[in-house]
Write a protein that holds these residues in place. Sequence first.
Motif, short mmCIF file in Angstrom:
data_model
loop_
_atom_site.label_atom_id
_atom_site.label_comp_id
_atom_site.label_asym_id
_atom_site.label_seq_id
_atom_site.Cartn_x
_atom_site.Cartn_y
_atom_site.Cartn_z
N UNK A 102 23.77 52.63 39.06
CA UNK A 102 25.19 52.85 39.33
C UNK A 102 25.55 52.61 40.80
N UNK A 103 24.62 52.84 41.69
CA UNK A 103 24.97 52.81 43.11
C UNK A 103 24.79 51.44 43.77
N UNK A 104 23.72 50.75 43.44
CA UNK A 104 23.50 49.45 44.10
C UNK A 104 24.67 48.48 43.85
N UNK A 105 25.24 48.44 42.64
CA UNK A 105 26.39 47.55 42.44
C UNK A 105 27.65 47.99 43.20
N UNK A 106 27.63 49.17 43.82
CA UNK A 106 28.77 49.59 44.63
C UNK A 106 28.82 48.88 45.97
N UNK A 107 27.72 48.26 46.36
CA UNK A 107 27.70 47.58 47.65
C UNK A 107 28.39 46.23 47.54
N UNK A 146 24.49 58.44 30.95
CA UNK A 146 24.52 59.04 32.29
C UNK A 146 24.84 58.04 33.39
N UNK A 147 24.16 56.91 33.39
CA UNK A 147 24.38 55.94 34.49
C UNK A 147 25.76 55.29 34.37
N UNK A 148 26.27 55.21 33.14
CA UNK A 148 27.60 54.61 32.95
C UNK A 148 28.69 55.56 33.45
N UNK A 149 28.53 56.84 33.15
CA UNK A 149 29.49 57.82 33.65
C UNK A 149 29.49 57.83 35.18
N UNK A 150 28.29 57.72 35.71
CA UNK A 150 28.17 57.69 37.17
C UNK A 150 28.87 56.45 37.75
N UNK A 151 28.63 55.30 37.12
CA UNK A 151 29.24 54.06 37.60
C UNK A 151 30.77 54.12 37.47
N UNK A 165 32.27 55.85 40.23
CA UNK A 165 32.36 55.01 41.45
C UNK A 165 33.39 53.90 41.29
N UNK A 166 34.17 53.94 40.22
CA UNK A 166 35.24 52.97 39.96
C UNK A 166 34.73 51.56 39.67
N UNK A 167 33.52 51.47 39.15
CA UNK A 167 33.00 50.14 38.83
C UNK A 167 33.47 49.66 37.46
N UNK A 168 34.04 50.57 36.67
CA UNK A 168 34.49 50.16 35.36
C UNK A 168 34.77 51.35 34.47
N UNK A 169 34.94 51.05 33.19
CA UNK A 169 35.35 52.05 32.21
C UNK A 169 34.17 52.39 31.31
N UNK A 170 33.83 53.68 31.25
CA UNK A 170 32.67 54.09 30.43
C UNK A 170 33.09 54.79 29.14
N UNK A 171 34.31 55.25 29.09
CA UNK A 171 34.79 56.01 27.94
C UNK A 171 35.11 55.07 26.78
N UNK A 172 34.41 55.24 25.67
CA UNK A 172 34.59 54.35 24.52
C UNK A 172 36.04 54.29 24.07
N UNK A 181 39.00 41.56 44.24
CA UNK A 181 37.82 40.95 43.61
C UNK A 181 36.79 41.99 43.17
N UNK A 182 36.99 43.24 43.59
CA UNK A 182 35.96 44.24 43.31
C UNK A 182 35.85 44.54 41.83
N UNK A 183 34.64 44.97 41.43
CA UNK A 183 34.46 45.44 40.05
C UNK A 183 35.47 46.54 39.76
N UNK A 184 36.03 46.60 38.61
CA UNK A 184 35.68 45.88 37.37
C UNK A 184 36.38 44.54 37.18
#
Lengths: 385, 277
Positions: free
Chosen positions: A282-287, A359-364, A367-374, A53-56
């Motif tokens: 980027x970090x708070x959604x990691x919780x 910057x915050x997208x690369x960071x996220x 953390x494996x929250x999703x894909x930042x590379x266009x 269930x985890x992001x993404x």
Amino acid sequence: MASTPSPRRRFLKSAGLGTAAAMLLPHMRGTADDTKKPGTNIEDAFDIPRSEASMPGRYPGRVVDVFDPASVADGVPVAERCGIMLAEAMRSLTGSASVAEAWRQFVSPDDVVGLKVNPVGGALLSTSPVLVEAIITQLEDAGIPRANIMIWDRREFQLHEAGFTAERFPGITIRGTECKDSQGSFRDETGRLYSEDRIDRDWYYWADCEESYDEETLPYMVNDGKYSYFSSIVTKDVTKIINIPILKNAGSTVTLCLKNLAYGAITNTGRLHRPLWADTCAQVPCFAPLRDKVVLNIVDGMMGCYHGGPGANPQFIIPYHRLLVGSDPVAVDRIGLDIVEKKRVEMKMQEKPSPRATGFLDMAAGYQLGVADMESIQRTSIDLS
Amino acid sequence: MKIFTPLLLLLVLHASASAGPLVIGSDLPGWKISDPDFYSAKELYGYINGGAELYLEYGFRQVSAQRCSRGDHELQVDIYQMVSPEAAFGIWSILRGDCPEQFGGADWSCLRPEQILFARGPYLVSVVPYDRAKTTRDAAEKAAAALLKRIGGRDFRPSELFRSGPLSPGRNALQFLHGPLALQNALPSWDDLLDGIQRFDLYHSAFGTGSRKTEAAIIETKTKRDMDRILGRLGAADAGREWSKASKHGGLVKRKNAKTAWYLKGGQAEDLSRRMK
């Protein structure tokens, strides 16, 4: 749920985390000044293993961008078109023939579904009630009872100001972490903040920076110090979250899915804007309460802004005529950034995209929250003209 | 009682002065004017959330928010009291955008159907009609005109270079950027140049079209070391009182003193540099 360490263990753990995080994430350091960044307890987030269930979520790197020039008339979103756009996006994202089936990929009748809107811009620049009504209608069609749906954000009174009222949404719970009584007071007769009962002190984002708040400001922040507690809305009240930010800029970047979640789910955020904006996003959604409960992101881009955000400055509010939908908040944010950047360049707010904006997208993504590379994002564009 | 009356009067006057200018009933006959809500620097997060940082960066004292209504028609009047006319101008210069028309003859003002925005003295005033009816737009203009008159005081005065000197063609596009957030909002292409420098004043204008398109800036830092860093990044570490080439960033640069530099780039740079002594 996370095991709850003793207060002493929490303190000892937190005290060393700044260094640990710094060592873990050297690749995220962008500027010389980053070395002075306050440490955080991001490592705590990784104590709880990721799940399916985890992001993404179900569709990593996939974003549906549905455009309809008839979705806004005289500056007001059109309910009928909005419903059609949403249905098309859901079918396209999931590949389901039926809209109800599409929704049931993300939620079930047993869930308590929290709709995280953004009402900060008041009536001018908030998540449109029209879109939220369309979501509720389609959720009901998918078998989710109204009693199991909650519209939420940090500030209950801002929800009302933005049009999320009991009169307009009968049978739906409308709830904010920060709330007032019918007399307009944040405090009960003993002086205690009502919002104290709406936070969960077992879940927190710790950062080595603090701000002291005066008596008037504290109700908006709930607490001061180095801890930002999660709202019990996300830790206890809801089982699934649908994230519904609005398409808007923050300087040369954007405040969309990640920002809406991060700053909307915790207390004591005033201290975080300056030193840790990108990190917080980027970090708070990691919780786990966010990482494992947010199933879908729907950016309201019928109306939005390209400058002057995140506040509402009407001269920069425009109809973008679109919705962005995906389970991956990072990919959705990246596409949203692309749209806003293009508008800013077109309107001569900047000459070209700012390299810092991602910057915050690369960071996220780190953390494996999703894909930042266009290049790695699969963007499906639907034009309903 | 006689002793207390002057004291009471003084207190009332003080309270009125600290409240700052407000919309009052006689400004909009027939309209209901709400009592103002006031937000201090710390409370600004409660009012405009993440947008607060930009105001705080410039130096912010308080904002008053009033709602004016008549039947279904509504206006929102926000009056930001900044620490100085420069600060008020700075925010205005970021929010001005591509302004079609001035308002009320005020230098730093913009009139649009959706908002009247002006900087006067240390105040930044925003009047937003919530609907497009002529009644509401007229009321917005009346309220703004009353405030413009009521506030008075010294407006921001740009440097002589922009006022009547060689850079005066760039006066109407002048922006005053006072920190990293201002830069990210209005001039992200300068991000790298000023990265890590927390305290600076940048007066920047882009003007002219086609081959005459030109960028002009006055850069002021709080320390000599910060200016050294900026000049190094421009590729003009040795820049002195004569114009020299900025090898990394393009354009021309001149160090006026330890903490001030002038910068020119584009079609008119060579010509302007000869006139900027």
